[in-house]
Design a protein around this motif. Structure first.
Motif, short mmCIF file in Angstrom:
data_model
loop_
_atom_site.label_atom_id
_atom_site.label_comp_id
_atom_site.label_asym_id
_atom_site.label_seq_id
_atom_site.Cartn_x
_atom_site.Cartn_y
_atom_site.Cartn_z
N LEU A 285 -4.56 -9.35 -6.38
CA LEU A 285 -5.01 -9.87 -7.66
C LEU A 285 -4.13 -9.36 -8.80
N LEU A 286 -3.71 -8.09 -8.71
CA LEU A 286 -2.83 -7.54 -9.73
C LEU A 286 -1.47 -8.22 -9.70
N ALA A 287 -0.96 -8.49 -8.50
CA ALA A 287 0.33 -9.18 -8.38
C ALA A 287 0.25 -10.57 -9.00
N ALA A 288 -0.83 -11.29 -8.71
CA ALA A 288 -1.01 -12.63 -9.29
C ALA A 288 -1.07 -12.56 -10.81
N GLU A 289 -1.80 -11.58 -11.32
CA GLU A 289 -1.91 -11.42 -12.77
C GLU A 289 -0.55 -11.17 -13.41
N ARG A 290 0.24 -10.29 -12.81
CA ARG A 290 1.56 -9.97 -13.38
C ARG A 290 2.56 -11.10 -13.21
N MET A 291 2.36 -11.95 -12.21
CA MET A 291 3.20 -13.14 -12.07
C MET A 291 2.76 -14.24 -13.02
N GLY A 292 1.52 -14.16 -13.50
CA GLY A 292 0.98 -15.21 -14.35
C GLY A 292 0.57 -16.44 -13.57
N GLU B 85 0.21 3.18 -6.50
CA GLU B 85 -0.13 3.85 -7.76
C GLU B 85 -0.69 2.88 -8.81
N ASP B 86 -0.56 1.58 -8.56
CA ASP B 86 -0.91 0.59 -9.57
C ASP B 86 -2.35 0.09 -9.52
N TYR B 87 -3.07 0.39 -8.46
CA TYR B 87 -4.43 -0.15 -8.32
C TYR B 87 -5.35 0.89 -7.69
N THR B 88 -6.66 0.60 -7.71
CA THR B 88 -7.66 1.60 -7.32
C THR B 88 -8.00 1.56 -5.83
N HIS B 89 -8.31 0.39 -5.31
CA HIS B 89 -8.86 0.29 -3.95
C HIS B 89 -7.83 -0.29 -2.98
N GLY C 249 0.81 -1.21 0.00
CA GLY C 249 0.00 0.00 0.00
C GLY C 249 0.84 1.25 0.00
N GLY C 250 2.17 1.09 -0.02
CA GLY C 250 3.08 2.23 -0.02
C GLY C 250 3.28 2.82 -1.42
N THR C 251 3.87 3.98 -1.46
CA THR C 251 4.12 4.64 -2.74
C THR C 251 5.28 3.96 -3.48
N TYR C 252 5.34 4.18 -4.78
CA TYR C 252 6.41 3.60 -5.61
C TYR C 252 7.77 3.94 -5.03
N ARG C 253 7.97 5.20 -4.75
CA ARG C 253 9.28 5.65 -4.26
C ARG C 253 9.65 4.96 -2.95
N HIS C 254 8.71 4.97 -2.00
CA HIS C 254 9.05 4.41 -0.70
C HIS C 254 9.29 2.91 -0.77
N VAL C 255 8.43 2.20 -1.47
CA VAL C 255 8.56 0.74 -1.53
C VAL C 255 9.89 0.34 -2.16
N HIS C 256 10.25 0.98 -3.27
CA HIS C 256 11.51 0.64 -3.93
C HIS C 256 12.71 1.00 -3.06
N GLU C 257 12.65 2.14 -2.37
CA GLU C 257 13.75 2.52 -1.48
C GLU C 257 13.85 1.57 -0.29
N THR C 258 12.70 1.13 0.22
CA THR C 258 12.70 0.21 1.36
C THR C 258 13.29 -1.14 0.98
N LEU C 259 12.90 -1.64 -0.18
CA LEU C 259 13.45 -2.92 -0.64
C LEU C 259 14.95 -2.83 -0.87
N GLN C 260 15.42 -1.68 -1.36
CA GLN C 260 16.86 -1.49 -1.53
C GLN C 260 17.56 -1.44 -0.18
N GLN C 261 16.94 -0.75 0.78
CA GLN C 261 17.51 -0.65 2.12
C GLN C 261 17.60 -2.04 2.77
N ALA C 262 16.61 -2.89 2.49
CA ALA C 262 16.59 -4.25 3.04
C ALA C 262 17.47 -5.21 2.25
N GLY C 263 17.99 -4.76 1.11
CA GLY C 263 18.90 -5.58 0.31
C GLY C 263 18.23 -6.63 -0.54
N VAL C 264 16.93 -6.42 -0.88
CA VAL C 264 16.21 -7.45 -1.64
C VAL C 264 15.52 -6.91 -2.90
#
Length: 203
Positions: free
Chosen positions: A156-163, A143-147, A117-132
């Protein structure tokens, strides 16, 4: 130890804050400072904060306004919260047990993703900080979904993009809203208990 349900899951979806990274205390402190700066009428406790975990940032302010009869500007309040977060971001640490599970799934050839539920910037920075950051080929942010959670949109969007079909996914989450979201998406879930994996309300 995490209790992983039985099943031959093809995909695993991980929340970010409080699940892959011990970042919730940092978020909490940033919110406290932001609400103080904007003269909020309510006391923003750790319990109130965690009860809303998984809700989008501006959505959180809207809901708090409705709940407490306040008139905070969602955009301005979130802007202040993000500025406070920038100063505290270096304090975020990885949650090793969950990350090891993600690495194991990837090594087994399973699809893995992050949905937050975090923003693009924060999530990507957090994952980098965690080393993953490089571990996850699919990263879903607010930013990727509505609700917001507890709606199932993000998973559901994650599952779709993973196939991967939703019923073949397992979700790792530290919030009850996130667990409800997984249930609504027809996915199994693993509860990453915040009292065990988070340092609490202190920084």
């Amino acid at each position: 130890m995490l209790k992983i349900p039985a099943g031959d899951f093809q995909g695993a979806i991980f929340d970010c804050d409080g699940t892959l990274a011990d970042s919730m205390p940092v978020h909490y402190q940033a919110w406290v400072e932001a609400f103080k700066a904007h003269h909020a009428k309510f006391d923003f406790t750790w319990e109130l904060f965690y009860s809303m975990a998984g809700t989008g940032l501006e959505d959180s302010v809207v809901q708090l306004n409705e709940r407490f009869g306040d008139t905070l500007d969602p955009h301005a309040t979130v802007k202040t919260q993000m500025e406070m977060l920038d100063h505290l971001h270096h304090k975020i640490t990885p949650i090793v047990e969950v990350i090891e599970i993600a690495r194991q799934y990837a090594a087994e050839g399973k699809k893995i993703s992050v949905s937050s539920g975090g923003t693009y910037r924060h999530v990507h920075e957090t994952l980098q900080q965690a080393g993953v950051h490089e571990l996850f080929p699919v990263i879903i942010t607010r930013e990727d979904y509505t609700h917001s959670k507890p709606a199932p949109d993000c998973f559901l969007l994650a599952a779709e993009r993973m196939g991967v079909p939703p019923e073949s996914c397992v979700v790792f989450e530290d919030s009850l809203l996130g667990i409800e979201s997984a249930n609504r998406a027809n996915m199994a879930s693993v509860y990453v208990q915040p009292e065990i994996y988070s340092k609490g309300s202190g920084i």
